[in-house]
Design a protein around this motif. Structure first.
Motif, short mmCIF file in Angstrom:
data_model
loop_
_atom_site.label_atom_id
_atom_site.label_comp_id
_atom_site.label_asym_id
_atom_site.label_seq_id
_atom_site.Cartn_x
_atom_site.Cartn_y
_atom_site.Cartn_z
N SER A 89 0.81 -1.22 0.00
CA SER A 89 0.00 0.00 0.00
C SER A 89 0.84 1.27 0.00
CB SER A 89 -0.95 0.00 1.20
OG SER A 89 -0.24 -0.08 2.42
N GLN A 126 -8.88 2.10 0.81
CA GLN A 126 -7.89 1.25 1.46
C GLN A 126 -8.57 0.28 2.43
OE1 GLN A 126 -4.42 1.01 1.37
NE2 GLN A 126 -4.25 2.41 -0.36
N TYR A 199 -3.82 7.57 8.09
CA TYR A 199 -3.28 6.42 7.37
C TYR A 199 -2.06 5.85 8.09
CZ TYR A 199 -1.02 3.61 3.81
OH TYR A 199 -0.41 2.57 3.14
#
Length: 269
Positions: A89, A126, A199
């Motif tokens: 990611s 995500q 994040y």
């Protein structure tokens, strides 16, 4: 685990790929809803998705290959798999950002307001992608005998569904930022800075559920490894850097005069 949903002839349709597409569609829908509140033409969101998603997938794959280069040196036929096996990611976020910079040269959208628009949707995408990881049987947590343990295809023990921990944390982060945006108008760039923080924190916590030694990873007990001599993984080191960058972005933008429309308090996720 259900890594393969069905087949089209001899081609397997994998659950991770399907969840990835679903995540992108949801993210685009959310971004289109948020766009007017940040002074962005919502019709440009679909156009931008091409430039963010394709470089993102390519970057996620390249980063994974670099991280695991000794393996791919011995298995060159697996370098470019169409089965979504092996994506990182961090690489997806970084290359997606570069794709945005290229697209922005043509689209001429305001820098910070556009990033504010897509920050929350990217978190949601995500989060959906992590559910794809669960179905795919990758990025699993450590073995457990508790009721919440899940069976990972090819492994003898049940494992902690660490992927769902990351999903939950990112959804909480997305909701918190969206609600915070609603409270009152914010200067451009602040919301994006908070996205970077959310994040980084989410991934930092998630790593604790799946980390182990290199020997444990080789034995498929863990799916991430600690830095030698440290109780953290390399991903967690990067996460701490991301959190610091996100805080700096939010703080710097909150102090400067806005160079674009300040979003209205109706901005939503």
């Amino acid at each position: 685990m259900h890594p393969e949903l069905f087949r089209l002839g001899s081609f397997p349709v994998r659950s991770y790929g399907v969840l990835l597409v679903i995540g992108v569609v949801i993210a685009v829908s959310i971004a289109r809803k948020r766009a007017p509140h940040y002074g962005i033409d919502k019709d440009k969101i679909w156009d931008s998705a091409f430039w963010l998603v394709l470089p993102g997938i390519l970057g996620a794959r390249i980063t994974y290959i670099v991280q695991n280069w000794p393996y791919y040196q011995s298995h060159p036929a697996e370098l470019w798999s169409l089965r979504f096996e092996g994506l990182t990611s961090f690489g997806g976020i970084l290359f997606g950002f570069f794709g945005f910079l290229v697209w922005r040269l043509r689209a001429k959208v305001p820098f910070w307001p556009f990033l504010d628009t897509v920050g929350v949707p990217v978190l949601v995408a995500q989060a959906v992608g992590r559910i794809g990881c669960l179905f795919n049987g990758c990025c699993y947590g450590r073995p457990t005998t508790e009721w919440y343990g899940v069976i990972v295809q090819g492994l003898p023990d049940k494992h902690v569904p660490a992927q769902l921990v990351d999903t939950a944390l990112m959804l909480v982060g997305a909701a918190a930022i969206a609600l915070w945006d609603k409270a009152k108008p914010r200067k451009p760039g602040v919301s994006f800075g908070l996205f970077v923080v959310a994040y980084g924190l989410s991934r930092f916590v998630y790593e604790f559920f799946r980390a182990g030694t290199k020997e444990e990873m080789a034995a498929q007990i863990a799916s991430s490894t600690y830095v030698k001599g440290l109780p953290v993984t390399l991903a967690q080191v990067v996460c701490l850097l991301l959190v610091a960058i996100g805080v700096a972005i939010a703080a710097a933008n909150s102090r400067r005069n806005p160079q674009g429309p300040v979003p209205s308090v109706e901005a939503t996720a």
